[in-house]
Design an enzyme around this catalytic site. Structure first.
Site, PDB file in Angstrom:
ATOM      1  N   SER A   1       0.858  -1.213  -0.093  1.00 11.19           N
ATOM      2  CA  SER A   1       0.093  -0.051   0.050  1.00 11.19           C
ATOM      3  C   SER A   1       0.908   1.139   0.044  1.00 11.19           C
ATOM      4  O   SER A   1       0.319   2.321   0.139  1.00 11.19           O
ATOM      5  CB  SER A   1      -0.957   0.023   1.313  1.00 11.19           C
ATOM      6  OG  SER A   1      -0.177  -0.531   2.231  1.00 11.19           O
TER       7      SER A   1
ATOM      8  N   ASP B   1       3.857   4.045  -1.429  1.00  7.59           N
ATOM      9  CA  ASP B   1       3.855   4.678  -2.566  1.00  7.59           C
ATOM     10  C   ASP B   1       4.668   4.376  -3.565  1.00  7.59           C
ATOM     11  O   ASP B   1       4.343   4.194  -4.738  1.00  7.59           O
ATOM     12  CB  ASP B   1       4.863   6.195  -2.159  1.00  7.59           C
ATOM     13  CG  ASP B   1       4.028   7.444  -2.444  1.00  7.59           C
ATOM     14  OD1 ASP B   1       2.656   7.417  -2.415  1.00  7.59           O
ATOM     15  OD2 ASP B   1       4.677   8.396  -2.615  1.00  7.59           O
ATOM     16  N   LEU B   2       5.788   3.851  -3.426  1.00  5.17           N
ATOM     17  CA  LEU B   2       6.703   2.831  -4.629  1.00  5.17           C
ATOM     18  C   LEU B   2       5.781   1.880  -5.283  1.00  5.17           C
ATOM     19  O   LEU B   2       5.631   2.013  -6.423  1.00  5.17           O
ATOM     20  CB  LEU B   2       8.052   2.313  -4.035  1.00  5.17           C
ATOM     21  CG  LEU B   2       8.709   1.571  -4.911  1.00  5.17           C
ATOM     22  CD1 LEU B   2       9.473   2.419  -5.932  1.00  5.17           C
ATOM     23  CD2 LEU B   2       9.766   0.632  -4.119  1.00  5.17           C
TER      24      LEU B   2
ATOM     25  N   LEU C   1      19.274   1.936 -14.408  1.00 13.27           N
ATOM     26  CA  LEU C   1      19.934   0.733 -15.233  1.00 13.27           C
ATOM     27  C   LEU C   1      18.802   0.327 -15.992  1.00 13.27           C
ATOM     28  O   LEU C   1      19.041  -0.350 -17.154  1.00 13.27           O
ATOM     29  CB  LEU C   1      20.546  -0.240 -14.367  1.00 13.27           C
ATOM     30  CG  LEU C   1      21.797   0.144 -13.737  1.00 13.27           C
ATOM     31  CD1 LEU C   1      22.251  -0.968 -12.720  1.00 13.27           C
ATOM     32  CD2 LEU C   1      22.814   0.516 -14.854  1.00 13.27           C
TER      33      LEU C   1
ATOM     34  N   HIS D   1      22.280   6.230  -8.974  1.00 12.91           N
ATOM     35  CA  HIS D   1      21.803   6.279 -10.053  1.00 12.91           C
ATOM     36  C   HIS D   1      23.155   7.084 -11.022  1.00 12.91           C
ATOM     37  O   HIS D   1      23.487   6.522 -12.226  1.00 12.91           O
ATOM     38  CB  HIS D   1      20.604   7.380 -10.233  1.00 12.91           C
ATOM     39  CG  HIS D   1      19.668   6.935  -9.715  1.00 12.91           C
ATOM     40  ND1 HIS D   1      19.319   5.505  -9.348  1.00 12.91           N
ATOM     41  CD2 HIS D   1      18.407   7.489  -8.948  1.00 12.91           C
ATOM     42  CE1 HIS D   1      18.047   5.679  -8.871  1.00 12.91           C
ATOM     43  NE2 HIS D   1      17.804   6.677  -8.451  1.00 12.91           N
TER      44      HIS D   1
ATOM     45  N   LYS E   1      26.566  15.862 -11.023  1.00  7.48           N
ATOM     46  CA  LYS E   1      26.051  16.767 -10.667  1.00  7.48           C
ATOM     47  C   LYS E   1      24.606  16.544 -10.582  1.00  7.48           C
ATOM     48  O   LYS E   1      24.094  16.011 -11.481  1.00  7.48           O
ATOM     49  CB  LYS E   1      25.957  18.218 -11.607  1.00  7.48           C
ATOM     50  CG  LYS E   1      25.334  19.296 -11.181  1.00  7.48           C
ATOM     51  CD  LYS E   1      26.128  20.582 -11.873  1.00  7.48           C
ATOM     52  CE  LYS E   1      25.874  20.752 -13.015  1.00  7.48           C
ATOM     53  NZ  LYS E   1      26.411  21.833 -13.807  1.00  7.48           N
TER      54      LYS E   1
ATOM     55  N   LYS F   1      17.723  19.124  -6.797  1.00  5.83           N
ATOM     56  CA  LYS F   1      16.388  19.460  -6.896  1.00  5.83           C
ATOM     57  C   LYS F   1      16.142  20.925  -6.827  1.00  5.83           C
ATOM     58  O   LYS F   1      16.820  21.734  -6.641  1.00  5.83           O
ATOM     59  CB  LYS F   1      15.626  18.868  -5.598  1.00  5.83           C
ATOM     60  CG  LYS F   1      16.272  17.461  -5.450  1.00  5.83           C
ATOM     61  CD  LYS F   1      14.936  16.556  -5.218  1.00  5.83           C
ATOM     62  CE  LYS F   1      15.014  15.023  -5.319  1.00  5.83           C
ATOM     63  NZ  LYS F   1      14.060  14.360  -5.785  1.00  5.83           N
TER      64      LYS F   1
ATOM     65  N   ARG G   1      20.984  12.565 -23.931  1.00  3.02           N
ATOM     66  CA  ARG G   1      19.877  12.788 -23.276  1.00  3.02           C
ATOM     67  C   ARG G   1      19.046  11.579 -22.742  1.00  3.02           C
ATOM     68  O   ARG G   1      18.405  11.009 -23.675  1.00  3.02           O
ATOM     69  CB  ARG G   1      19.057  13.707 -23.787  1.00  3.02           C
ATOM     70  CG  ARG G   1      18.211  14.701 -22.607  1.00  3.02           C
ATOM     71  CD  ARG G   1      17.595  15.940 -23.274  1.00  3.02           C
ATOM     72  NE  ARG G   1      16.892  15.623 -24.450  1.00  3.02           N
ATOM     73  CZ  ARG G   1      16.930  16.283 -25.633  1.00  3.02           C
ATOM     74  NH1 ARG G   1      17.697  17.509 -25.839  1.00  3.02           N
ATOM     75  NH2 ARG G   1      16.054  16.209 -26.411  1.00  3.02           N
TER      76      ARG G   1
ATOM     77  N   LYS H   1      27.994  17.504 -31.147  1.00  2.00           N
ATOM     78  CA  LYS H   1      28.146  19.060 -31.614  1.00  2.00           C
ATOM     79  C   LYS H   1      29.494  19.135 -32.712  1.00  2.00           C
ATOM     80  O   LYS H   1      30.690  18.666 -32.114  1.00  2.00           O
ATOM     81  CB  LYS H   1      28.419  19.971 -30.663  1.00  2.00           C
ATOM     82  CG  LYS H   1      27.101  20.250 -29.599  1.00  2.00           C
ATOM     83  CD  LYS H   1      27.181  21.400 -28.839  1.00  2.00           C
ATOM     84  CE  LYS H   1      26.790  21.251 -27.414  1.00  2.00           C
ATOM     85  NZ  LYS H   1      27.335  22.244 -26.580  1.00  2.00           N
TER      86      LYS H   1
HETATM   87  C1  BG6 Z   1      14.619   8.285  -7.149  1.00  2.00           C
HETATM   88  C2  BG6 Z   1      14.897   9.308  -6.243  1.00  2.00           C
HETATM   89  O1  BG6 Z   1      15.359   7.274  -6.912  1.00  2.00           O
HETATM   90  O2  BG6 Z   1      14.680   8.687  -8.560  1.00  2.00           O
HETATM   91  C3  BG6 Z   1      13.941  10.724  -6.345  1.00  2.00           C
HETATM   92  O3  BG6 Z   1      14.728   8.725  -4.789  1.00  2.00           O
HETATM   93  C4  BG6 Z   1      13.997  11.128  -7.870  1.00  2.00           C
HETATM   94  O4  BG6 Z   1      14.195  11.754  -5.549  1.00  2.00           O
HETATM   95  C5  BG6 Z   1      13.624  10.116  -8.867  1.00  2.00           C
HETATM   96  O5  BG6 Z   1      12.915  11.948  -7.921  1.00  2.00           O
HETATM   97  C6  BG6 Z   1      14.165  10.365 -10.220  1.00  2.00           C
HETATM   98  O6  BG6 Z   1      13.859   9.263 -11.013  1.00  2.00           O
HETATM   99  P1  BG6 Z   1      13.378   9.542 -12.477  1.00  2.00           P
HETATM  100  O7  BG6 Z   1      13.273   8.219 -13.350  1.00  2.00           O
HETATM  101  O8  BG6 Z   1      12.184  10.344 -12.740  1.00  2.00           O
HETATM  102  O9  BG6 Z   1      14.734  10.388 -12.979  1.00  2.00           O
END
Ligand code: BG6
Length: 483
Positions: free
Chosen positions: A14, A16-17, A189, A249, A332, A335, A369, A379
């Site tokens: 139940s 969020d994830l 990934l 990430h 880098k 938020k 991107r 470029k």
């Molecule tokens: C999550 C972070 O792992 O990745 C979040 O906890 C972030 O803070 C999210 O917003 C970003 O994921 P995506 O796929 O939207 O770039």
């Protein structure tokens, strides 16, 4: 492909994830025919006492937008929801897990078939504090009981808070499950252009001789979000941007750019190379770090009003090996910035002996991107079309939307969950890889936690602290005019 019963258990059903990512990914797999109603049952497990139908009701709005959906789509949703059952129970005692096991056995007795395997996948959409107890319960009560088949567990980040806690967690889970049973998910990934990285590097002759310190001046790996920590301030404040985005990430993306060619595409061959490059990163220098916190972050009632947690960080990583010595890798993340974007920028060195005197127009730069709008562009300097012999910067451009019109790019979670069912660990983080990545950031994180490193404040909706641009300049990055 394997056949037989497949029980997918979403623990933390139940939360969020689970609602936003896990169940929608399972739904998309079902919709595309990767999960068959003849084999699969999805079990939601959580503490809240609710019925199967209540869980289904809570989920349905996350699967499709009901008011826009056609009646066929709604029918598919209904069929999918019908595959979901709910079991409630605590995370640290056997009763609930014994009940869960009974339900799974019931499903298996109906669906396994004479030749088939029984397969059990446990997805922990839970905070890591309960991983050890939940894993113990799975091991004690819910392992696959048939001769063939398997039991696998999927865990999410944050996997620990520093080297020590991550290792402790790894040891606890490692005492219960073998490495091939553990899937540490990093959803970056699963992104299309992240998965494309090895193809790009090792299937194109063009890049092989260029991909090194002789030709590349700098590499940037950048993540920007145009929203703050809304609603997640309490969680975020305990972790900060380095643990939330960079240590996992961005470091994964870093590995794929910087690693040597693996012996083959086998999961362990790829991960062997990732570990090596992580181990070659030298300690981060204080003067190569800029932290930031956006104005207004502390207004969140769940964030302490003296918080020093960074919501922005720019860090230079340096690799001490033959290929990369001297090349700064600037990672880098921030938020509440002015745009939402994740990209890789590989900037090449100046051309020696520039007869066109064109270098002020900018260097060759290869941009990948990742999102939004997947694209790759290079470029280049070209002759300005016309009678003059003047030069101009232009682009070789591969925009996925244009080039692959009508092709649906799968969601990261969709792809990764399918990999867990297929038993492919190529896109999952191995224990030693995780350890090596914590080794890089732990000393800096401890200093930040001890208040020895203060973030600069930056305006929400801006580019981040100006100091980060200065760091980039110091690293030798040359901004192309007009960009
Ligand atoms: C999550 C972070 O792992 O990745 C979040 O906890 C972030 O803070 C999210 O917003 C970003 O994921 P995506 O796929 O939207 O770039």
């Amino acid at each position: 492909p394997e056949t037989g019963s497949l029980s997918i258990v979403v623990l933390g059903a139940s939360g969020d994830l689970a609602k936003k990512k896990t169940f929608p990914a399972l739904f998309n797999l079902y919709r595309q025919g990767f999960l068959s109603a003849d084999e699969v049952c999805i079990f939601g497990y959580a503490r809240t006492v609710i019925s199967d139908d209540e869980l289904r009701d809570r989920l349905s709005g996350y699967l499709v937008r009901e008011k826009d959906a056609s009646s066929e789509e709604l029918e598919v949703v209904a069929k999918f929801l019908h595959l979901i059952k709910y079991v409630s129970g605590p995370y640290d005692s056997e009763d609930g897990f014994r009940q869960l096991d009974k339900e799974i056995l019931k499903h298996e007795s109906l669906k396994t078939g004479a030749e088939g395997l029984s397969r059990r996948l446990f997805y922990l959409a839970l905070p890591p504090s309960v991983y050890p107890s939940v894993c113990k319960m799975i091991k004690t009560c819910c392992m696959n009981k048939s001769d063939g088949g398997w039991t696998r567990v999927v865990v999410e980040k944050p996997f620990g808070k520093d080297l020590e806690s991550a290792e402790q967690l790894s040891t606890q889970i490692g005492a219960l499950f073998e490495e091939p049973q553990i899937y540490r998910i990093d959803h970056y990934l699963g992104k299309e252009l992240v998965q494309n990285m090895l193809v790009l590097r090792f299937a194109n002759r063009l890049f092989l001789p260029l991909w090194n310190r002789d030709n590349i001046a700098s590499v940037q790996i950048v993540f920007r979000e145009d929203f703050g920590t809304e609603g997640r301030g309490g969680y975020f404040d305990q972790y900060g941007i380095i643990r939330d985005i960079i240590q996992n990430h961005l470091l994964q993306v870093f590995c794929l750019i910087a690693m040597e060619k693996p012996v083959s595409l086998k999961a362990d061959h790829i991960r062997d190379e990732k570990v090596k490059v992580l181990q070659s990163v030298v300690p981060i220098k204080d003067e190569e770090v800029v932290l930031g916190q956006y104005d207004g972050y502390r207004n969140d009632p769940t964030v302490p009003n003296n918080s020093n947690t960074p919501t922005f960080a720019s860090v230079i990583l340096r690799i001490d090996n033959e290929r990369w010595e001297g090349v700064p890798f600037i990672v880098k993340a921030g938020k509440a910035l002015n745009s939402r974007k994740a990209e890789i920028r590989i900037q090449f060195k100046d051309v020696p002996g520039d007869i066109f005197k064109c270098q002020k127009q900018g260097r060759n730069e290869f941009v990948i991107r990742l999102q939004p709008e997947e694209a790759m562009y290079m470029k280049l300097t070209v002759k300005q079309p016309g009678l003059d012999m003047s030069t101009v910067q232009s682009e070789l451009d591969l925009s996925y939307r244009q080039r692959y019109q009508g092709v649906k790019i799968p969601e990261a979670y969709e792809r990764l969950i399918l990999d867990t069912i297929r038993g492919d660990q190529q896109h999952f983080v191995r224990r030693d890889e995780l350890k090596a990545s914590w080794e890089i950031f732990t000393p800096l994180l401890h200093r930040i936690d001890n208040g020895e490193f203060k973030p600069f404040s930056y305006q929400a909706g801006s580019r981040g602290p100006a100091e980060a641009d200065k760091l980039l300049e110091k690293a030798g990055y040359v901004q192309t005019p007009d960009y």
